[in-house]
Design an enzyme around this catalytic site. Structure first.
Site, PDB file in Angstrom:
ATOM      1  N   ASN A 214     -33.041 -52.248 -62.605  1.00  0.00           N
ATOM      2  CA  ASN A 214     -31.749 -52.715 -62.722  1.00  0.00           C
ATOM      3  C   ASN A 214     -31.609 -53.605 -63.837  1.00  0.00           C
ATOM      4  O   ASN A 214     -32.367 -54.721 -63.809  1.00  0.00           O
ATOM      5  CB  ASN A 214     -30.803 -52.814 -61.603  1.00  0.00           C
ATOM      6  CG  ASN A 214     -31.786 -54.030 -60.666  1.00  0.00           C
ATOM      7  OD1 ASN A 214     -32.711 -53.908 -60.670  1.00  0.00           O
ATOM      8  ND2 ASN A 214     -30.737 -54.548 -59.944  1.00  0.00           N
TER       9      ASN A 214
ATOM     10  N   CYS B  35     -24.807 -43.453 -59.165  1.00  0.00           N
ATOM     11  CA  CYS B  35     -26.160 -42.860 -59.188  1.00  0.00           C
ATOM     12  C   CYS B  35     -26.361 -41.636 -58.756  1.00  0.00           C
ATOM     13  O   CYS B  35     -26.946 -40.729 -59.150  1.00  0.00           O
ATOM     14  CB  CYS B  35     -27.517 -43.952 -58.801  1.00  0.00           C
ATOM     15  SG  CYS B  35     -27.432 -45.264 -59.829  1.00  0.00           S
TER      16      CYS B  35
ATOM     17  N   CYS C 203     -26.319 -45.600 -55.057  1.00  0.00           N
ATOM     18  CA  CYS C 203     -25.129 -45.991 -55.000  1.00  0.00           C
ATOM     19  C   CYS C 203     -24.376 -44.662 -55.518  1.00  0.00           C
ATOM     20  O   CYS C 203     -24.797 -43.684 -55.919  1.00  0.00           O
ATOM     21  CB  CYS C 203     -24.770 -47.178 -55.951  1.00  0.00           C
ATOM     22  SG  CYS C 203     -24.641 -46.720 -57.707  1.00  0.00           S
TER      23      CYS C 203
ATOM     24  N   GLU D 141     -28.836 -55.867 -65.368  1.00  0.00           N
ATOM     25  CA  GLU D 141     -27.125 -56.542 -65.241  1.00  0.00           C
ATOM     26  C   GLU D 141     -26.906 -57.040 -66.431  1.00  0.00           C
ATOM     27  O   GLU D 141     -27.718 -57.311 -67.592  1.00  0.00           O
ATOM     28  CB  GLU D 141     -27.596 -57.559 -64.252  1.00  0.00           C
ATOM     29  CG  GLU D 141     -27.845 -56.813 -62.801  1.00  0.00           C
ATOM     30  CD  GLU D 141     -27.926 -57.994 -61.625  1.00  0.00           C
ATOM     31  OE1 GLU D 141     -27.690 -59.063 -61.588  1.00  0.00           O
ATOM     32  OE2 GLU D 141     -27.865 -57.226 -60.507  1.00  0.00           O
TER      33      GLU D 141
ATOM     34  N   GLU E  69     -31.996 -46.456 -60.877  1.00  0.00           N
ATOM     35  CA  GLU E  69     -32.044 -44.871 -61.009  1.00  0.00           C
ATOM     36  C   GLU E  69     -31.642 -44.409 -62.280  1.00  0.00           C
ATOM     37  O   GLU E  69     -32.117 -43.493 -63.031  1.00  0.00           O
ATOM     38  CB  GLU E  69     -31.374 -44.377 -59.842  1.00  0.00           C
ATOM     39  CG  GLU E  69     -31.589 -44.709 -58.281  1.00  0.00           C
ATOM     40  CD  GLU E  69     -30.916 -45.854 -57.856  1.00  0.00           C
ATOM     41  OE1 GLU E  69     -30.609 -46.986 -58.598  1.00  0.00           O
ATOM     42  OE2 GLU E  69     -30.861 -45.920 -56.729  1.00  0.00           O
TER      43      GLU E  69
ATOM     44  N   CYS F  91     -28.100 -49.302 -63.099  1.00  0.00           N
ATOM     45  CA  CYS F  91     -28.925 -49.329 -61.890  1.00  0.00           C
ATOM     46  C   CYS F  91     -30.192 -48.858 -62.188  1.00  0.00           C
ATOM     47  O   CYS F  91     -30.404 -48.055 -63.410  1.00  0.00           O
ATOM     48  CB  CYS F  91     -28.282 -48.297 -60.875  1.00  0.00           C
ATOM     49  SG  CYS F  91     -26.858 -49.041 -59.818  1.00  0.00           S
TER      50      CYS F  91
HETATM   51  N1  THU Z   1     -28.387 -51.202 -57.781  1.00  0.00           N
HETATM   52  C1  THU Z   1     -29.386 -50.344 -58.303  1.00  0.00           C
HETATM   53  O1  THU Z   1     -30.261 -50.512 -59.173  1.00  0.00           O
HETATM   54  N2  THU Z   1     -29.516 -49.205 -57.572  1.00  0.00           N
HETATM   55  C2  THU Z   1     -28.708 -48.804 -56.584  1.00  0.00           C
HETATM   56  O2  THU Z   1     -28.604 -47.586 -56.261  1.00  0.00           O
HETATM   57  C3  THU Z   1     -27.837 -49.765 -55.759  1.00  0.00           C
HETATM   58  C4  THU Z   1     -27.383 -50.985 -56.803  1.00  0.00           C
HETATM   59  C5  THU Z   1     -28.526 -52.720 -58.318  1.00  0.00           C
HETATM   60  C6  THU Z   1     -27.439 -52.840 -59.298  1.00  0.00           C
HETATM   61  C7  THU Z   1     -27.173 -54.283 -59.251  1.00  0.00           C
HETATM   62  O3  THU Z   1     -28.003 -54.764 -60.365  1.00  0.00           O
HETATM   63  C8  THU Z   1     -27.726 -54.735 -57.882  1.00  0.00           C
HETATM   64  O4  THU Z   1     -28.437 -53.484 -57.441  1.00  0.00           O
HETATM   65  C9  THU Z   1     -26.821 -55.294 -56.793  1.00  0.00           C
HETATM   66  O5  THU Z   1     -25.663 -54.446 -56.764  1.00  0.00           O
END
Ligand code: THU
Length: 130
Positions: free
Chosen positions: A40, A89, A86, A42, A53, A51
């Site tokens: 991920n 994704c 999420c 940000e 994935e 994310c």
């Molecule tokens: N996140 C992911 O990388 N994958 C997911 O399926 C759920 C959330 C990340 C996004 C963000 O950087 C952190 O987790 C908290 O939400």
């Protein structure tokens, strides 16, 4: 599966998570054995965060991979419980991987939970609806 987990564990250090501090690592395995990694990433404008994935899938597609080439994706967090992809994704996985491709969740205890793409997002909106 153990090999994918080892790669995900090693790569989770690359997660760029200055805001949530919540690290996620995804490993995509192709049918020919090739691997694509994602974490991920940000952003100070939070909504622009990507994310793990989607990072892995976009890296693969950027290199010419297509859904028929992909065997499975493993999603790993360093938590002792399972974290599932999420909604955003799930929508992207639904389109960029085959219906019967595996989505594996892995936790810090070395446990796995495996679902099919179609099980993760049943009744999804797809290219067939356009
Ligand atoms: N996140 C992911 O990388 N994958 C997911 O399926 C759920 C959330 C990340 C996004 C963000 O950087 C952190 O987790 C908290 O939400």
């Amino acid at each position: 599966m153990k090999k994918l987990l080892e790669i995900a564990k090693e790569n989770i250090k690359n997660a760029y998570v200055p805001y949530s501090k919540f690290r996620v690592s995804a490993v995509l395995e192709l049918k020919n054995g090739e691997i694509y990694k994602g974490i991920n990433v940000e952003n100070a404008s939070y909504g622009l965060s990507n994310c793990a994935e989607r990072s892995a899938l976009f890296a693969a597609y950027s290199n010419g991979v297509r859904k028929e080439d992909i065997k499975r994706i493993l999603v790993y967090t360093d938590k002792d419980y399972f974290v599932s992809p999420c909604g955003a994704c799930r929508q992207v996985i639904r389109e960029l991987m085959e219906d019967d491709a595996s989505v594996i969740m892995a936790n810090s205890k070395g446990e796995f939970k495996e679902l099919l793409n179609i099980e993760l997002l049943p009744h999804g909106f797809t290219e067939k609806d356009l």
